[in-house]
Design an enzyme around this catalytic site. Structure first.
Site, PDB file in Angstrom:
ATOM      1  N   VAL A   1      25.189  21.818  67.643  1.00 60.33           N
ATOM      2  CA  VAL A   1      25.423  23.251  67.929  1.00 60.33           C
ATOM      3  C   VAL A   1      26.830  23.647  67.479  1.00 60.33           C
ATOM      4  O   VAL A   1      27.027  24.697  66.864  1.00 60.33           O
ATOM      5  CB  VAL A   1      25.210  23.545  69.430  1.00 60.33           C
ATOM      6  CG1 VAL A   1      25.572  24.992  69.748  1.00 60.33           C
ATOM      7  CG2 VAL A   1      23.761  23.251  69.833  1.00 60.33           C
TER       8      VAL A   1
ATOM      9  N   ASP B   1      47.997  20.921  68.410  1.00 60.05           N
ATOM     10  CA  ASP B   1      46.776  20.691  69.201  1.00 60.05           C
ATOM     11  C   ASP B   1      45.957  21.961  69.097  1.00 60.05           C
ATOM     12  O   ASP B   1      46.348  23.012  69.614  1.00 60.05           O
ATOM     13  CB  ASP B   1      47.140  20.395  70.660  1.00 60.05           C
ATOM     14  CG  ASP B   1      45.904  20.121  71.513  1.00 60.05           C
ATOM     15  OD1 ASP B   1      44.784  20.512  71.100  1.00 60.05           O
ATOM     16  OD2 ASP B   1      46.056  19.534  72.595  1.00 60.05           O
TER      17      ASP B   1
ATOM     18  N   TYR C   1      27.089  18.409  69.464  1.00 58.56           N
ATOM     19  CA  TYR C   1      27.790  18.297  68.176  1.00 58.56           C
ATOM     20  C   TYR C   1      27.083  19.158  67.124  1.00 58.56           C
ATOM     21  O   TYR C   1      27.730  19.898  66.369  1.00 58.56           O
ATOM     22  CB  TYR C   1      27.840  16.827  67.749  1.00 58.56           C
ATOM     23  CG  TYR C   1      28.613  16.575  66.476  1.00 58.56           C
ATOM     24  CD1 TYR C   1      30.002  16.551  66.474  1.00 58.56           C
ATOM     25  CD2 TYR C   1      27.947  16.337  65.273  1.00 58.56           C
ATOM     26  CE1 TYR C   1      30.711  16.306  65.299  1.00 58.56           C
ATOM     27  CE2 TYR C   1      28.645  16.085  64.096  1.00 58.56           C
ATOM     28  CZ  TYR C   1      30.028  16.072  64.118  1.00 58.56           C
ATOM     29  OH  TYR C   1      30.729  15.834  62.953  1.00 58.56           O
TER      30      TYR C   1
ATOM     31  N   SER D   1      29.513  19.522  58.845  1.00 58.31           N
ATOM     32  CA  SER D   1      28.751  18.265  58.871  1.00 58.31           C
ATOM     33  C   SER D   1      27.348  18.562  58.366  1.00 58.31           C
ATOM     34  O   SER D   1      26.926  19.724  58.339  1.00 58.31           O
ATOM     35  CB  SER D   1      28.694  17.785  60.320  1.00 58.31           C
ATOM     36  OG  SER D   1      27.750  16.755  60.468  1.00 58.31           O
TER      37      SER D   1
HETATM   38  P1  NAP Z   1      37.961  10.912  63.622  1.00 58.17           P
HETATM   39  O1  NAP Z   1      38.312   9.677  62.877  1.00 58.17           O
HETATM   40  O2  NAP Z   1      37.480  10.821  65.031  1.00 58.17           O
HETATM   41  O3  NAP Z   1      39.223  11.896  63.563  1.00 58.17           O
HETATM   42  C1  NAP Z   1      39.212  13.117  64.224  1.00 58.17           C
HETATM   43  C2  NAP Z   1      40.602  13.708  64.160  1.00 58.17           C
HETATM   44  O4  NAP Z   1      40.588  14.954  64.887  1.00 58.17           O
HETATM   45  C3  NAP Z   1      41.664  12.832  64.841  1.00 58.17           C
HETATM   46  O5  NAP Z   1      42.857  12.929  64.116  1.00 58.17           O
HETATM   47  C4  NAP Z   1      41.802  13.484  66.195  1.00 58.17           C
HETATM   48  O6  NAP Z   1      43.046  13.250  66.811  1.00 58.17           O
HETATM   49  C5  NAP Z   1      41.680  14.934  65.775  1.00 58.17           C
HETATM   50  N1  NAP Z   1      41.517  15.841  66.917  1.00 58.17           N
HETATM   51  C6  NAP Z   1      40.571  15.855  67.868  1.00 58.17           C
HETATM   52  N2  NAP Z   1      40.815  16.836  68.752  1.00 58.17           N
HETATM   53  C7  NAP Z   1      41.939  17.469  68.340  1.00 58.17           C
HETATM   54  C8  NAP Z   1      42.698  18.558  68.817  1.00 58.17           C
HETATM   55  N3  NAP Z   1      42.367  19.212  69.937  1.00 58.17           N
HETATM   56  N4  NAP Z   1      43.786  18.959  68.121  1.00 58.17           N
HETATM   57  C9  NAP Z   1      44.143  18.314  66.985  1.00 58.17           C
HETATM   58  N5  NAP Z   1      43.481  17.253  66.499  1.00 58.17           N
HETATM   59  C10 NAP Z   1      42.392  16.836  67.173  1.00 58.17           C
HETATM   60  O7  NAP Z   1      36.830  11.745  62.879  1.00 58.17           O
HETATM   61  P2  NAP Z   1      36.440  11.864  61.323  1.00 58.17           P
HETATM   62  O8  NAP Z   1      35.193  11.094  61.136  1.00 58.17           O
HETATM   63  O9  NAP Z   1      37.618  11.615  60.456  1.00 58.17           O
HETATM   64  O10 NAP Z   1      36.049  13.407  61.273  1.00 58.17           O
HETATM   65  C11 NAP Z   1      36.823  14.387  60.594  1.00 58.17           C
HETATM   66  C12 NAP Z   1      35.978  15.627  60.439  1.00 58.17           C
HETATM   67  O11 NAP Z   1      34.798  15.316  59.665  1.00 58.17           O
HETATM   68  C13 NAP Z   1      35.448  16.170  61.761  1.00 58.17           C
HETATM   69  O12 NAP Z   1      35.412  17.574  61.691  1.00 58.17           O
HETATM   70  C14 NAP Z   1      34.024  15.619  61.823  1.00 58.17           C
HETATM   71  O13 NAP Z   1      33.209  16.382  62.667  1.00 58.17           O
HETATM   72  C15 NAP Z   1      33.637  15.713  60.372  1.00 58.17           C
HETATM   73  N6  NAP Z   1      32.522  14.847  59.967  1.00 58.17           N
HETATM   74  C16 NAP Z   1      32.664  13.503  59.976  1.00 58.17           C
HETATM   75  C17 NAP Z   1      31.609  12.715  59.534  1.00 58.17           C
HETATM   76  C18 NAP Z   1      31.702  11.210  59.469  1.00 58.17           C
HETATM   77  O14 NAP Z   1      30.745  10.572  59.023  1.00 58.17           O
HETATM   78  N7  NAP Z   1      32.814  10.608  59.877  1.00 58.17           N
HETATM   79  C19 NAP Z   1      30.401  13.305  59.100  1.00 58.17           C
HETATM   80  C20 NAP Z   1      30.286  14.684  59.111  1.00 58.17           C
HETATM   81  C21 NAP Z   1      31.379  15.445  59.539  1.00 58.17           C
HETATM   82  P3  NAP Z   1      43.268  12.020  67.850  1.00 58.17           P
HETATM   83  O15 NAP Z   1      43.514  10.789  67.019  1.00 58.17           O
HETATM   84  O16 NAP Z   1      44.459  12.483  68.625  1.00 58.17           O
HETATM   85  O17 NAP Z   1      42.024  11.896  68.678  1.00 58.17           O
END
Ligand code: NAP
Length: 273
Positions: free
Chosen positions: A192, A61, A190, A138
């Site tokens: 920021v 975590d 987000y 992002s």
């Molecule tokens: P997601 O499906 O919501 O997955 C986020 C992951 O982060 C989940 O495994 C979540 O765990 C984990 N997490 C959150 N808080 C945590 C903590 N305190 N300790 C450990 N793990 C934690 O999001 P995603 O879309 O795959 O995003 C992945 C990355 O890409 C992020 O950095 C996001 O900002 C970036 N991003 C995504 C997009 C997009 O279009 N999807 C675009 C630009 C950037 P839980 O399952 O336990 O919640």
């Protein structure tokens, strides 16, 4: 030769899961899928096992320094060091989330900026020569998303320290609590947090320049995950492409950069791509 080790935070779903999948296929060493929740993490490992892939698992975590320390000691004790660190874990409130902006600011910055910072502070000492760090930022992390020219100048100042950057992030949280944030910082915690993470990546590279360690920030693209309520247009494997490129393939000259989903190096303080 020591076994190489790669680690992905937030690996139980979404882009992090696909990064683990890609590393399992191509990384010459062991790959750790980590998650804050043990059940979600071990279920994800079981899913990859069905594909014939064998990531290892450890709880992590990123908001809990004790959890990071336990993980660090485990990796150090078992392997001696770390070769790839993908800081992927993050949160994003939905546009219609009922939480007041002050709460969103505090929680978003806690996970997307301060937790990455403490993960790095605790894990960087065990990075080995040649290590690569990928900070998943992002398109929201582009500097042009910050309205205030004064703030943009401070964020891109090549002499900015991590403490000064963290102070700016705290100032944003305070401004959000007073509801005076919008004109200088804009309306998205987000944004920021990801601008802060991108700025952090550049400072981290400057601090590691005397070592053979590369730190880059990456925009994975607009990806179909829970975070985007599955509106994103890319698959998670497509979203993992640029992070995997930085973790495995990018030339050594790519360091301290902000890289787009199509692997292009983008000018962070230039016009928005
Ligand atoms: P997601 O499906 O919501 O997955 C986020 C992951 O982060 C989940 O495994 C979540 O765990 C984990 N997490 C959150 N808080 C945590 C903590 N305190 N300790 C450990 N793990 C934690 O999001 P995603 O879309 O795959 O995003 C992945 C990355 O890409 C992020 O950095 C996001 O900002 C970036 N991003 C995504 C997009 C997009 O279009 N999807 C675009 C630009 C950037 P839980 O399952 O336990 O919640």
């Amino acid at each position: 030769m020591a076994t190489k080790v790669a680690v992905v935070t937030g690996g139980n779903k979404g882009i992090g899961f696909a990064i683990v999948r890609g590393l399992c296929k191509r990384f010459d060493g062991v790959v750790y899928l980590t998650s804050r929740d043990i059940n979600r993490g071990t279920n994800a490992v079981a899913e990859l096992n069905k594909e014939g892939l064998n990531p290892k698992y450890h709880q992590l975590d990123t908001t809990d320094p004790r959890s990071i320390e336990v993980f660090r000691d485990y990796i150090k004790g078992n392997y001696g060091g770390l070769d790839v660190l993908v800081n992927n874990a993050a949160i994003a409130f939905k546009n219609n989330a009922p939480e007041p902006v002050a709460v969103q600011a505090e929680q978003t910055l806690a996970v997307n900026y301060f937790a990455v910072l403490s993960t790095c502070e605790l894990l960087f000492p065990i990075l080995r020569n040649g290590a690569r760090v990928v900070n998943v930022s992002s398109s929201c992390g582009h500097l042009s998303n910050i309205p205030s020219a004064d703030l943009r100048n401070r964020l891109k100042d090549p002499s900015l320290t991590i403490n000064e950057l963290s102070d700016l992030m705290r100032q944003y949280i305070e401004a959000a609590k007073q509801n005076t944030h919008a004109s200088k910082w804009g309306n998205s915690s987000y944004v920021v947090s990801k601008v802060g993470l991108t700025a952090l990546s550049m400072i981290q590279q400057r601090m590691l320049n005397d070592k053979d360690i590369k730190v880059n920030a990456v925009h994975p693209g607009y990806v179909d995950t829970d975070m985007t309520s599955h509106k994103g247009i890319l698959t998670i494997d497509q979203g993992a492409d640029a992070p995997l490129f930085l973790a495995l393939d990018a030339p050594d000259s790519v360091k301290g950069q902000y890289v787009w989903s199509d692997r292009r190096i983008v000018n962070w303080d230039g016009p928005h791509p």
